[in-house]
Design an enzyme around this catalytic site. Structure first.
Site, short mmCIF file in Angstrom:
data_model
loop_
_atom_site.label_atom_id
_atom_site.label_comp_id
_atom_site.label_asym_id
_atom_site.label_seq_id
_atom_site.Cartn_x
_atom_site.Cartn_y
_atom_site.Cartn_z
CG ASP A 498 -1.82 1.28 1.31
OD1 ASP A 498 -2.18 1.61 0.23
OD2 ASP A 498 -1.90 1.66 2.46
CE LYS A 499 0.64 7.32 -2.98
NZ LYS A 499 1.05 8.48 -1.95
#
EC number: 7.6.2.16
Length: 1226
Positions: A498-499
């Site tokens: 996930d960023k």
């Protein structure tokens, strides 16, 4: 009806199952009962383990409509069987049940299905359908879900609530008034009690279930057999080990049940108020709620006992239980299409689509907002295990089995050992009969061969490595709730990240703003908090367009909104309940700038200001809020400056979306270029827009207006630029993963270009790599679905020029190693919408995109899960690392899911890291690889141990001898258990290497290693056994034998005199036995050292001090008793005296054996793979993994990767197989 019928329930869903009907058969039951008695209960155990056999052995096939038992089989790759008993629900005249209150078709003694469309039928009409009494409804329960017989579908179906097939209009028209008491009672009968029950099984129940495990039954069989053979000591050791294993297993299972029980018990029973159809409000227990009830949400908040949709008022909710994000979320009432100015059509309600209006079970309502005299109401849509929390609990209670090659191969290996045992069993019987041995001895000795070949200590030995790995992970702050997955983590070759909050810092910092005036961008401004901008529409938008709220005096909400609001330095005030009641038109939330920012005297420029207003006051009230929707990628508010007659609409969201909803003349011409410049630098960009609303829009009209009416024809105001900094450790960790040949993929809800920029910054995409953006468009206006290919770096140039520089097209790198095929110089990037279109319309293209897809932007939670599945479909072992927020499904689906959040949502994830840093990923993979290699080492060692002992016993059986009890005990306890439990202690290697461990036991190199060691050990044992017979001093041993020197005869004779009193009935004491015992004892230690490998996955074995010390002590002890006999030890171990010369010969045999074994194992390690690939070189080997095979194909495909500015269209005619063609657009 066809008796051989087969139906499917939960079609198209994750838990799809085939269903078969059966009726109990008395004669079959009688035969099975007889069989159980004859087999001493073993048949009963077999039927307990195999539900399919149990049903087929005692029942006959029947039509599903009339059956007594159903047999269920999952349609996934595991094809698991379950059985369930059909029960009857009695709907006989209920005190509250009036005939007209029926909305459920109950016919033919079978049917129930709750949807709004079914006609209301009264009791008399219903009875004309039925031959039997209509009060009986047939159902069965499977995994906490009730399946009722549905006559319309001619199948069983679970009872749905209001979450399927109910339109938004009907929620207001049919369900907003509440239920009558009769209807409530009837539904309660069908839906049952609204609770998520996690029963903590009694210790006795758990004990019985654990003890009936096939492995423990085999141990019990072994223990009984050994006891009859007077082999009490090892039997006792196995019993103690089993008890310890059972107790620890019971403790951990019960602890998990208790944890889960405590987690769901939080809302188990609370008192709630519900509205009845006659308008009165009744207080009931939450366990009595049913779908259709209208629940009043209390002012001070509550923990939701069910899933409900808001129809009145606003709630602020903490959803950390489900999403892992502790940020409060604002929930508004469901839009009512019937009163909207612009109708939304008959849209069906769905908890997923309308999650901004749905209060989910287990989430905490912190505050409620309402207007004069109105209650905050919500219609119950799902109860019990059907709720979102119920589904989460079900997935934990009934997890999918982990399918891992190692475990499948382990069973195959055991089957091979069983086959070997079978040969030994037959040989022993024949040999014993030929030598006229007693029947009792034949039975014991032949069965003994089975317990020797299939070692009962094997599962305990296999578990040891995993337990040690779990302990080491705990030390570095990684907690594991599914220990079996540690081994699978050793195989990971792709990790999705996930960023926000994972690769980058959690919060965003405001970098600056860029306003628009006269359709032109002004220069970027850093400081927003100043006197010049205080009354501008831009700042007003920043002050009002958010979902912030005050909880106990502290401002809280989305981190992005918080940063934005803090940057302007305004004050937010929420009206109290009294104020709301007093002033009908005062809005619940008011924002105002600090006094020091306001000029001394206000200009009289504002014509619409009321005369009585004090000039220094400047406040904005928020009238209506349309919360942020990830599907729409925007949020908006209706606000009014205190004293203004007209209201203002403010909107913020994704720049592309906002610009499309603004008047084109207000959007600057260089908008796309400016936006691209920012996103390429990795900034998060948010656009703002505004418009004055018509004066005819009153407060009441605004409360019921659709957001589509507000969100159009806006004036573009400019951009807010937020900076999302990379975490310090991110680039280093990703570099380590790349060096280890582990692919990295970014899955984010953020903007595409921002994501690509962050991927470049952190090294996921190297500077020289090309990024190809796949923009997929769904079929529209009769046109087929298509994909437009753009090259990210040449996006702007491409639009102006049709001629593409040939150098811009990525070069394919040709690699010799298939492992490196994935390392090519182009990457695909796409957003969630494109991803969904590709999955639906381009099935044959999807795997190719999975091979090089690196950036997936604007991905919804379910799309993240679909991506994990798509990657697994091309045989990747996928890891997922997320901060718990909306990653639950993906974390659960991945082979190794690591949550960086310690909230309750981490229940869904097999691993949770204490430190919110991705440095846990390489650590987990390293430990996984070490645990996997340990499992291989232990398995190989245990296989060799059983074969060595099996061969020793078989050799001795040929002369009607055997190993003595204490010889067995010394080998099994002192050598095997000590070695197994210490050889598993090797820690993981300090860095990740590019080489990957084998995934299964059935691999060429591994089998070759085991087989070569078996041949070596058998060879040297046979050599010793037959060579001893050739010695000049050899004779068939008897108590008076004296093969030793006469000088020592006194010493030995004293020991023999003792033995004469105890005759050696089993013929243990002989020269062959002594020779085989010494040689085999050394062989166990030799293979332990040969198999105990270190680099590249584990620390070298000399660093495993316990193992080294144990092996040295055992070596010294065996050497001592072999070269320098100790009478008392020889007597206990039943060893006979052999000449010193033969002892030296045995030592020579052992040394040569050790040298050969270690050299062969080292050669297999070094050249095994090369030799095998050379041997198989004559036939071209197709790679096993799909992604490798695809990579091979794509290397020679001239059309791949797609060229810039080309379009791929799906073929209209052959839609099923997703074929596509490439059309180049010039």
């Amino acid at each position: 009806m066809d008796k051989e019928e087969r139906k499917t329930i939960n079609q198209g869903q994750e838990d799809e199952m085939e269903i078969y009907g059966y009726n109990l058969c008395r004669w079959k039951l009688a035969i099975v009962s007889l069989g159980v008695v004859c087999t001493g209960g073993f048949l009963l155990l077999l039927l307990y383990w195999m539900p399919e056999w149990r049903v087929k052995a005692t029942c006959i096939r029947a039509a599903i409509k009339d059956c007594e038992v159903v047999l269920l089989r999952t349609t996934d790759e595991f094809r698991m069987w379950f059985c369930a008993k059909i029960r009857f629900l009695s709907l006989e005249t209920h005190p509250f049940l009036s005939p007209k209150s029926m909305t459920n078709k109950v016919a033919n003694g079978h049917a129930v299905h709750f949807t709004e469309n079914l006609a209301i039928e009264n009791w008399h009409e219903m009875s004309k359908y039925s031959q039997t009494q209509p009060q009986q409804v047939r159902y069965f329960t499977h995994h906490s879900v009730k399946y009722f017989w549905n006559d319309t579908l001619h199948n069983f179906d679970f009872l749905k609530g209001l979450d399927e097939g109910v339109s938004c209009t009907s929620i207001y028209e049919k369900h907003s008034a509440g239920l009558t008491k009769g209807m409530h009672a009837y539904r309660k009968l069908l839906y049952g009690v609204n609770e998520i029950t996690v029963k903590v099984p009694s210790v006795f129940k758990l004990l019985i279930k654990e003890v009936l495990n096939p492995f423990y039954i085999f141990q019990l069989f072994s223990v009984i057999l050994w006891s009859t053979d007077e082999y009490y000591y090892y039997a006792l050791a196995i019993v103690i080990m089993s008890i310890v294993s059972i107790v620890s297993s019971l403790y951990s299972i019960r602890k998990q049940y208790v944890m889960l029980h405590d987690m769901v018990a939080a809302h188990s029973t609370v008192r709630v108020s519900v509205c009845r159809a006659n308008g009165e409000i009744e207080e009931i227990f939450s366990t009595d709620l049913v779908p259709g009830d209208v629940m009043v949400i209390p002012l001070n908040g509550t923990v939701m006992p069910c899933d409900a949709v808001l129809i009145n008022g606003t709630c602020i909710v903490n959803e950390s239980m489900l999403t892992g994000e502790s940020v409060p979320v604002t929930k508004t009432n469901l839009p009512n299409p019937s009163v909207d100015i612009k109708g939304m059509g008959d849209e069906f309600y769905s908890p997923e689509i309308h999650k901004r209006h749905t209060l989910f079970c287990g989430t905490t309502v912190i505050q409620t907002r309402f207007y004069t005299g109105e209650l905050v109401k919500a219609v119950v849509v799902r109860t019990g295990f059907s709720t979102s929390k119920g589904q989460l609990v079900r997935s934990i209670l009934y997890p999918k089995p982990t399918d891992f090659k190692l475990y499948r191969d382990a069973y195959l290996f055991l089957l091979c050992l069983v086959a070997v045992a079978g040969i030994g069993f037959i040989y022993t019987i024949i040999n014993s009969i030929l030598n006229k041995v007693e029947i009792g001895v034949i039975i014991i000795e032949s069965l003994d061969i089975i317990t020797i070949t299939v070692p009962p200590a094997l599962p305990a030995a296999m578990t040891a490595g995993i337990v040690y790995a779990q302990r080491r992970l705990k030390k570095i702050g990684i907690f594991c709730i599914s220990p079996q997955r540690i081994n699978i983590c050793g195989q990971l070759n792709l990790v999705c990240f996930d960023k926000t909050g994972t690769l980058t810092e959690d919060g965003l910092d405001l970098w600056g703003i860029q306003r628009v005036e006269n359709t032109r961008f002004l220069l970027p401004e850093e400081n927003v908090c100043n006197e010049v901008l205080v009354k501008s529409q831009f700042v007003a938008c920043m002050a009002t367009c958010h979902s912030l709220t005050k909880i106990e005096g502290v401002l809280s909400g989305d981190p992005l909104d918080l940063k934005m609001f803090e940057a302007i330095g305004w004050i937010l005030e929420e009206a109290t309940e009294e104020e709301t009641a007093l002033h009908n038109r005062i809005m619940p939330t008011v924002v105002r700038p600090p006094k020091q920012l306001l000029p001394e005297s206000t200009h009289a420029g504002n014509q619409e200001m009321e005369l009585f207003e004090l000039p220094a006051i400047y406040e904005i009230g928020i009238v209506r809020q349309f919360p942020f929707s990830s599907a729409l990628q925007r949020m908006s508010v209706v606000a009014r400056v205190l004293g203004d007659k007209k209201m203002d609409a403010y909107m913020k969201g994704a720049p592309e979306i906002i610009a499309s909803l603004c008047k084109p003349e207000t959007v600057p011409t260089d908008f796309e270029k400016v936006l691209e410049d920012y996103t390429k630098q990795g900034f998060r960009v948010i656009a703002l827009a505004h418009r004055k609303l018509e004066s005819k829009l009153t407060w009441h009209k605004v409360q019921n207006i659709s957001r589509d009416v507000i969100e159009n024809n806006m004036d573009f105001m400019g951009l807010i630029i937020m900076q999302n900094k990379l975490k310090q450790e991110t680039p280093g960790v990703l570099e380590d993963l790349h060096k280890a040949n582990i692919r990295t993929v970014m899955v984010t809800g953020d903007n595409m270009l921002t994501a690509v920029s962050v991927a470049r910054d952190c090294g996921m995409i190297l500077p020289q790599d090309k990024v190809i953006i796949a923009e997929a468009l769904p079929p529209k206006d009769g046109k087929v679905a298509k994909i437009n290919w753009h090259y990210a770096d040449t996006l702007t140039q491409c639009s102006n020029s049709s001629a593409i520089d040939s150098e811009a097209i990525p070069i394919k790198l040709v690699h010799n190693s298939l492992e490196n095929l994935q390392v090519t110089r182009y990457h695909f990037a796409m957003n969630g919408k494109s991803f969904s279109v590709i999955l639906e319309h381009f099935q044959d293209l999807a795997p190719k995109l999975m091979l090089h897809g690196t950036v997936f932007a604007r991905m919804a939670p379910d799309q993240k899960t679909q991506l994990i599945e798509a990657l697994q479909n091309v045989d990747y072992f996928v890891g997922m690392c997320g901060d718990g927020a909306n990653d639950c499904g993906a974390l659960k689906r991945a082979h190794g899911g690591i949550s960086l959040s310690e909230l309750e949502a981490s229940v869904a994830s097999p691993f949770t890291s204490k430190t919110p840093s991705i440095s846990c990923v390489p650590n987990l993979i390293r430990e996984g690889r070490a645990a996997l290699m340990t499992s291989f080492c232990v398995f190989k060692f245990m296989a060799l141990y059983s074969i060595i002992q099996y061969f020793s016993v078989t050799l001795l059986y040929s002369i009607l001898s055997n190993l003595g009890d204490f010889q067995f005990l010394f080998i099994d306890l002192a050598i095997i258990l000590v070695v197994v439990f210490t050889m598993s202690l090797n820690p993981a290697w300090k860095e990740l290497v590019a080489q990957r461990p084998p995934s299964g036991l059935i691999s060429g190199a591994l089998l070759f290693s085991v087989l070569s060691q078996i041949i070596i050990c058998i060879g040297f044992q046979s050599l010793g056994f037959f060579w001893v017979k050739q010695q000049s001093w050899y004779e068939v041993w008897h108590p008076q034998s004296d093969a030793c020197n006469t000088t020592r005869s006194l010493y030995w004779n004293s020991s023999y005199l003792d033995n004469e009193t105890k005759p050696d009935t089993h013929n243990i004491q002989n020269y062959e036995n002594t020779t085989v015992f010494f040689i085999s004892s050394f062989q166990y230690l030799i293979v332990a050292i040969a198999f105990s490998k270190g680099k590249p996955f584990r620390q070298p074995c000399y660093k495993n001090y316990f193992f080294v010390v144990s092996v040295i002590i055992l070596y010294v002890f065996i050497l001592l008793i072999m070269l320098h006999p100790v009478a008392s030890i020889d007597q206990v171990l039943q060893i006979v005296c052999v000449p010193y010369q033969w002892r030296i010969t045995m030592l020579m045999i052992v040394l040569v054996n050790a040298l050969v074994s270690i050299m062969v194992e080292a050669s297999v390690d070094r050249w095994g793979k090369c030799c095998l690939s050379w041997a198989l070189g004559c036939r071209k080997k197709i790679p096993k993994a799909k992604y490798m095979y695809l990579a091979q194909e794509l290397l020679v495909d001239p059309e791949w990767p797609p060229k810039p500015q080309t379009t791929t269209e799906a073929k209209a005619l052959v839609k099923e197989n997703g074929s596509c063609q490439i059309i180049t657009i010039t």
